[in-house]
Design an enzyme around this catalytic site. Structure first.
Site, PDB file in Angstrom:
ATOM      1  N   CYS A  82       0.980  -1.189   0.040  1.00 29.90           N
ATOM      2  CA  CYS A  82       0.131  -0.052  -0.030  1.00 29.90           C
ATOM      3  C   CYS A  82       1.031   1.327   0.068  1.00 29.90           C
ATOM      4  O   CYS A  82       1.538   1.582  -0.796  1.00 29.90           O
ATOM      5  CB  CYS A  82      -1.055  -0.099   1.063  1.00 29.90           C
ATOM      6  SG  CYS A  82      -2.623   0.964   0.798  1.00 29.90           S
ATOM      7  N   HIS A 183      -3.055  -5.361   1.331  1.00 29.26           N
ATOM      8  CA  HIS A 183      -2.427  -5.554   2.685  1.00 29.26           C
ATOM      9  C   HIS A 183      -2.488  -6.993   3.267  1.00 29.26           C
ATOM     10  O   HIS A 183      -3.206  -7.395   3.882  1.00 29.26           O
ATOM     11  CB  HIS A 183      -3.074  -4.906   3.801  1.00 29.26           C
ATOM     12  CG  HIS A 183      -3.023  -3.353   3.806  1.00 29.26           C
ATOM     13  ND1 HIS A 183      -1.936  -2.682   4.452  1.00 29.26           N
ATOM     14  CD2 HIS A 183      -3.780  -2.495   3.184  1.00 29.26           C
ATOM     15  CE1 HIS A 183      -2.184  -1.406   4.268  1.00 29.26           C
ATOM     16  NE2 HIS A 183      -3.137  -1.318   3.503  1.00 29.26           N
ATOM     17  N   GLU A 185      -0.521  -8.661   5.056  1.00 27.76           N
ATOM     18  CA  GLU A 185      -0.149  -8.622   6.594  1.00 27.76           C
ATOM     19  C   GLU A 185      -1.553  -8.469   7.253  1.00 27.76           C
ATOM     20  O   GLU A 185      -1.311  -9.114   8.737  1.00 27.76           O
ATOM     21  CB  GLU A 185       0.824  -7.511   6.899  1.00 27.76           C
ATOM     22  CG  GLU A 185       0.340  -6.189   7.362  1.00 27.76           C
ATOM     23  CD  GLU A 185      -0.021  -5.483   5.816  1.00 27.76           C
ATOM     24  OE1 GLU A 185       0.327  -6.093   4.603  1.00 27.76           O
ATOM     25  OE2 GLU A 185      -0.195  -4.193   5.806  1.00 27.76           O
TER      26      GLU A 185
END
Ligand code: GLN
Length: 203
Positions: A82, A183, A185
């Site tokens: 991002c 994302h 993560e």
């Protein structure tokens, strides 16, 4: 390269902790990077999501940006999610005045291209080169950029494949650099981080 590479996560702003956990799950040793000395001690660097204008400003203030550019030019693998994707882009659309990046990826990214925070969304994404590529990855998009154009040195590894944004480029890589609009993560799926750790081992 060691079989357990040390991967730093730039920890000046944004979603640091989640990357540390995902990297450990993907087989790396993960550490935070806030200083030049710490940058010198890692094999690779993750630039997290957050706000690219703030990450840029603070990285310059701490004297880190210049050294991140040097490390990248010397071949240090880097992965940006991002805002991190924006930091690795050579060209930024919708940048604020004087906004700079580490650069390295011959791409033009458009900031906030998918819309505002309220238009954040999730969608299944097919990603080339990850483990079990036939299994879609859950793409989490939060005020995300997309890639408007990519040069010849760039491999496009994911595009949105349903809905109004179909065809938009959302993940790219070169030999040492990886970037996603979304994302990984924030999911329990570590396949994107595994791909990065694999790139680090090969570098
Ligand atoms: N819109 C942010 C920026 O331009 C990126 C958002 C994010 O990282 N979730 O930096």
């Amino acid at each position: 390269m060691k079989s357990v590479p040390v991967v730093g996560v730039l920890a000046i702003q944004g979603g640091v902790r989640e990357h540390l956990l995902s990297l450990e799950k993907a087989g790396a040793k993960s550490v935070t990077v806030k200083t030049l000395r710490q940058l010198g001690e890692v094999d690779a660097l993750v630039i997290p999501g957050g706000e690219s204008t703030t990450i840029d400003k603070l990285a310059r203030k701490f004297g880190l940006l210049e050294y991140m550019r040097e490390a990248r030019a010397a071949g240090m693998p880097m992965y940006g999610s991002c805002a991190g994707m924006i930091m690795l882009a050579d060209h930024i659309l919708g940048a604020i005045t004087d906004q700079e990046s580490v650069g390295g990826l011959d791409i033009t990214v458009e900031r906030n291209a998918f819309g505002r925070q309220s238009e954040s969304f999730e969608t299944g994404i097919s990603i080339t080169g990850i483990r079990e590529p036939e299994r879609e990855f859950e793409g989490v998009f939060i005020r995300a950029p997309w890639v408007n154009s990519a040069g010849e040195s760039i491999e496009v590894i994911a595009k949105v494949n349903s809905g109004v944004h179909t065809g938009r480029i959302v993940a790219v890589r070169s030999d040492t650099l990886l970037a996603t609009s979304f994302h990984p993560e924030l999911t329990a799926d570590s396949r994107v981080h595994e791909l990065f750790v694999e790139m680090v081992r090969k570098a």
